[in-house]
Design an enzyme around this catalytic site. Structure first.
Site, PDB file in Angstrom:
ATOM      1  N   LYS A  72      -7.347  -3.059   5.538  1.00  0.00           N
ATOM      2  CA  LYS A  72      -5.951  -4.040   6.223  1.00  0.00           C
ATOM      3  C   LYS A  72      -6.575  -5.636   6.777  1.00  0.00           C
ATOM      4  CE  LYS A  72      -2.441  -0.688   6.771  1.00  0.00           C
ATOM      5  NZ  LYS A  72      -3.754   0.402   6.959  1.00  0.00           N
TER       6      LYS A  72
HETATM    7  C1  LIG Z   1      -3.566   1.352   5.370  1.00  0.00           C
HETATM    8  C2  LIG Z   1      -4.157   2.263   5.434  1.00  0.00           C
HETATM    9  C3  LIG Z   1      -3.914   3.062   4.066  1.00  0.00           C
HETATM   10  C4  LIG Z   1      -3.086   2.753   3.223  1.00  0.00           C
HETATM   11  O1  LIG Z   1      -2.684   1.791   2.264  1.00  0.00           O
HETATM   12  P1  LIG Z   1      -1.739   1.051   1.560  1.00  0.00           P
HETATM   13  O2  LIG Z   1      -1.955   0.068   1.418  1.00  0.00           O
HETATM   14  O3  LIG Z   1      -0.243   1.480   2.668  1.00  0.00           O
HETATM   15  O4  LIG Z   1      -0.998   1.899   0.471  1.00  0.00           O
HETATM   16  C5  LIG Z   1      -5.096   4.043   3.670  1.00  0.00           C
HETATM   17  N1  LIG Z   1      -6.505   4.051   4.302  1.00  0.00           N
HETATM   18  C6  LIG Z   1      -5.913   3.299   5.786  1.00  0.00           C
HETATM   19  C7  LIG Z   1      -7.308   3.279   6.308  1.00  0.00           C
HETATM   20  C8  LIG Z   1      -5.225   2.510   6.091  1.00  0.00           C
HETATM   21  O5  LIG Z   1      -5.081   1.689   7.683  1.00  0.00           O
END
Ligand SMILES: *Cc1c(COP(=O)(O)O)cnc(C)c1O
Length: 472
Positions: free
Chosen positions: A113
């Site tokens: 993220k």
């Molecule tokens: C947010 C997150 C996801 C999921 O991603 P999306 O964009 O919501 O599909 C998967 N793995 C981790 C470690 C995350 O922080």
């Protein structure tokens, strides 16, 4: 480039118009009116580019209302060795035969993220400086999103972050990551309660239109368009790293929750990147896998969401999914509107038997799910065969990716977090702890700054009011 809403009720807008917003005014999600496509030879020209250069080449197709030098400056300031601890930002590492890992988790909070949110922080600050406005970001977190948002917004002019988290319910590592921030614009509020209490407070504050407007309350949730756009870049970067020919196909395996990450991959494919399959992996909360198998999109009630060992994918609904469904139903906003009316009233919609669902596989999606024993087995296998420790979310992606692997097609598995964030699961799988990256060894020992409060909307509003002095 003009942006429209999936529900058809928004006048076409520019990137800057929609940058700071969440939902479109009609309750839909924003999307480009048309996806930009690659010019002949463009991919070949991108082979030698650095990450920031590539990001500029791609994002300037979506962001056409900022001076180009400003956009370039914001991108260069974001994707640095200092923030991402590596020159290439998203290095690709060979794992098993024909299978590679795209490292997306070298940023400040050790999760993918950061790639989008670090840019968002700079874009928000830039937009607010231009207008002289300010923004109070209010959020609820059970761990990952909150810390990524705080590290993106720390020290930014015109921005404060009020982040609610359940008191003593996050891991020590996650707590330390967030609470050790000493920046004056970051407010950690530890709520006596559970995550749902925190989320309810955010909803209650957001539903108070007068308070929201008076205190410039905003969010940074995953439906923000700029976040999706920033994630398109690493699909190109990953593809460039493993191909030599410009028409060579690869497949991506993507651990999925809110459909933000894989939505970016889907848009990369629409732009003309030769992606064969978009392999969507869920955990035990298989809302999206169920849809791609059956055509039924059925959201879960909060009591039906299972707590798993890949907790960042524990979702009841996939907030970005509407962007893809808009395309799947032929970009008809009336149909999208009706489908989400059905979700709101009955908790599901059913596309099975429709032309839209019969044609769904032309978009390249396939799906599968993973569970705790699968996850543990994959972590063990990758460690034994490659000497690499992966985190539980990434393991879900690899598990499903391997089920769809094809001879001669490189499989790129997206790494969504580092194992250091999920020590307990790694110890369970391997009997040893993962290493921590440099600088994170003693994070739990750092002084912490946070406020413990009751799950009381009025008290939290009062706190925001008190801290919301004019920003100088
Ligand atoms: C947010 C997150 C996801 C999921 O991603 P999306 O964009 O919501 O599909 C998967 N793995 C981790 C470690 C995350 O922080």
């Amino acid at each position: 480039m003009r942006y429209v809403s999936t529900r058809g009720g928004m006048a076409p807008a520019t990137f800057s118009d929609i940058l700071l917003g969440g939902l479109a005014p009609d309750g839909g999600l924003t999307l480009p009116e048309d996806y930009p496509t690659l010019a002949p030879g463009e991919l070949a020209n991108w082979r030698g580019l650095s990450y920031p250069e590539l990001a500029f080449a791609i994002l300037s197709k979506f962001v056409d209302d900022l001076p180009v030098d400003d956009l370039r400056g914001l991108i260069n300031k974001t994707y640095t060795v200092e923030a991402f601890h590596t020159e290439t930002i998203t290095p690709v590492k060979a794992l098993l035969d024909g299978v590679s890992l795209v490292e997306l988790s070298n940023g400040p909070t050790l999760a993918f993220k950061d790639i989008a949110l670090q840019l968002l922080g700079n874009l928000f600050e830039y937009a607010l400086l231009k207008t002289g406005g300010h923004l109070n970001i209010l959020g609820a977190t059970s761990g990952d999103t909150g810390s990524s948002a705080e590290y993106a917004m720390r020290g930014k002019h015109g921005i404060r972050v009020f982040m609610l988290s359940p008191y003593r319910k996050m891991s020590q590592f996650q707590t330390a990551q967030m609470f050790s921030l000493q920046d004056a614009n970051i407010f950690n509020i530890a709520v006596r309660g559970v995550f749902d209490d925190c989320q309810d407070i955010v909803k209650a504050v957001s539903n108070d239109a007068e308070f929201k407007a008076r205190h410039a309350i905003g969010t940074v949730n995953s439906i923000n368009w700029a976040r999706v756009a920033a994630q398109i870049v690493y699909y190109f970067k990953g593809w460039l790293a493993v191909t030599e020919r410009d028409d060579q196909e690869v497949s991506f395996a993507v651990p999925s929750g809110n459909f933000g990450n894989i939505c970016a991959g889907y848009i990369a494919k629409c732009m003309g990147l030769p992606i064969r399959r978009l392999i969507l992996a869920t955990n035990e909360n298989n809302v999206l896998d169920e849809f791609f198998r059956t055509g039924v999109y059925r959201v879960r009630k909060s009591g039906q969401v299972v707590q798993t060992s890949s907790p960042s994918m524990d979702i009841s609904k996939a907030s970005n999914f509407e962007r893809f469904i808009y395309d799947a139903v032929g970009r008809d906003p009336e149909v999208v509107h009706e489908l989400w009316r059905q979700v709101d009233t009955h908790g599901f919609f059913d596309l099975s038997g429709t032309d839209a669902f019969r044609g769904i596989h032309r978009f390249g999606f396939v799906s599968g799910s993973s569970n705790h024993p699968n996850r543990m087995a994959v972590i063990r296998r990758v460690y034994q065969e490659c000497g690499v420790i992966i985190d539980p979310h990434t393991a879900d992606g690899i598990k499903v990716g391997l089920e769809y692997r094809e001879e001669g097609i490189p499989l790129l598995c997206l790494e969504t977090a580092l194992p250091a964030k999920f020590e307990e699961s790694i110890v369970e799988a391997l009997g040893r702890s993962p290493e921590r990256p440099a600088g994170y060894e003693d994070i739990e020992a750092l002084p912490q700054r946070f406020e413990v409060m009751d799950a009381d909307v009025d008290k939290i509003k009062e706190y925001i009011r008190r801290e919301n002095a004019p920003i100088v």
